[in-house]
Enzyme design. Structure first.
Site, PDB file in Angstrom:
ATOM      1  N   ASP A 105       0.993  -1.179   0.150  1.00 41.68           N
ATOM      2  CA  ASP A 105      -0.115   0.080  -0.129  1.00 41.68           C
ATOM      3  C   ASP A 105       0.964   1.259  -0.059  1.00 41.68           C
ATOM      4  O   ASP A 105       2.073   1.211   0.646  1.00 41.68           O
ATOM      5  CB  ASP A 105      -0.858  -0.083   1.195  1.00 41.68           C
ATOM      6  CG  ASP A 105      -1.886   1.120   1.055  1.00 41.68           C
ATOM      7  OD1 ASP A 105      -2.366   1.485   0.046  1.00 41.68           O
ATOM      8  OD2 ASP A 105      -2.802   1.389   2.265  1.00 41.68           O
ATOM      9  N   ASN A 152     -10.486  -3.350  -6.526  1.00 41.65           N
ATOM     10  CA  ASN A 152      -9.784  -2.321  -7.363  1.00 41.65           C
ATOM     11  C   ASN A 152     -10.525  -2.221  -8.683  1.00 41.65           C
ATOM     12  O   ASN A 152     -10.100  -0.798  -9.275  1.00 41.65           O
ATOM     13  CB  ASN A 152      -8.519  -2.809  -7.407  1.00 41.65           C
ATOM     14  CG  ASN A 152      -7.482  -2.845  -6.404  1.00 41.65           C
ATOM     15  OD1 ASN A 152      -6.444  -3.336  -6.319  1.00 41.65           O
ATOM     16  ND2 ASN A 152      -7.922  -1.836  -5.192  1.00 41.65           N
TER      17      ASN A 152
END
Length: 237
Positions: free
Chosen positions: A14, A62
């Site tokens: 991340d 996503n």
């Protein structure tokens, strides 16, 4: 150096976008830098004698991102695989696998699926280290897919067993053990639908460092954290 090491490390990569923003770059630069970091981290973790690394690259959630960003991510994967990545993995005796709903990728973009298939096929004889890429992966999606396969075999509920159900998970088919250590970069403290079943007793390490800056020093901090953990798995020493 270490008396106790994890056999399998999982990482939620991340912070690519936030890293790019902090540097004044376009977000795509963050994703490219993040892709470059994969090779370094894999080789470094391998150097400690650790056998498995699973990286969360693209989640089932996503797809909610802007279309141009999704297309850029797919292009990065194709470009990354085609630029000597496969040969570098072979030279380092690293096998690359993918977990997730890969069949959907074939329907979405055949060129992406072909890139995935190519790296899997050409590294399948490597056996000193296993790099697993979670792509179009979501743990809930994985469990649902496993349930459909498992319940097609089970005749009644009394036959349901945890150890039998696990055989239908993505990780089991590739002989990937449950992670001992899960690292999340970027400072967030959630699992984000990653290896929920497999991480039931996994040690979790959070670092504020963004993924593109996750270097050797940060890897060692995570290993230091793991070394002092006492793992009872629900029991008591």
């Amino acid at each position: 150096m270490y008396k106790k090491l994890p056999n399998h490390i999982a990482i939620i990569m991340d912070g690519n976008f936030r890293w790019a923003t902090s540097k004044g770059y376009k977000k795509i630069i963050g994703h490219k830098k993040g892709a470059e970091t994969i090779e370094f981290v894999a080789k470094k973790i391998k150097s400690f004698g650790i056998k498995y690394l699973t990286l969360y690259a693209f989640s089932t959630e996503n797809w909610k991102r802007p279309k141009d960003e999704i297309n850029s991510l797919m292009e990065i994967l194709i470009e990354y695989v085609s630029h000597n990545f496969i040969q570098k993995m072979i030279n380092s005796n690293i096998r690359v696998n993918f977990i997730g709903d890969i069949d959907y990728i074939k329907k979405y973009d055949l060129s992406v699926w072909n890139a995935i298939k190519k790296v899997i096929d050409l590294t399948k004889k490597c056996d000193s280290f296993f790099l697993n890429i979670a792509f179009n992966y979501g743990s809930k999606n994985e469990i649902i897919r496993a349930m459909k396969k498992y319940f097609a075999k089970v005749k009644n509920v009394d036959e349901i067993k945890e150890e039998d159900f696990e055989k239908y998970l993505d990780t089991y088919s590739l002989n990937i053990p449950d992670p001992d250590l899960l690292i999340r970069t970027g400072g967030m403290t959630r699992l984000s639908n990653f290896l929920l079943w497999q991480s039931a007793y996994t040690e979790i390490y959070i670092t504020d460092v963004f993924w593109p800056e996750f270097d050797e020093k940060e890897i060692e901090k995570a290993l230091d954290f793991f070394e002092i953990r006492k793992r009872n798995f629900g029991g008591r020493n």
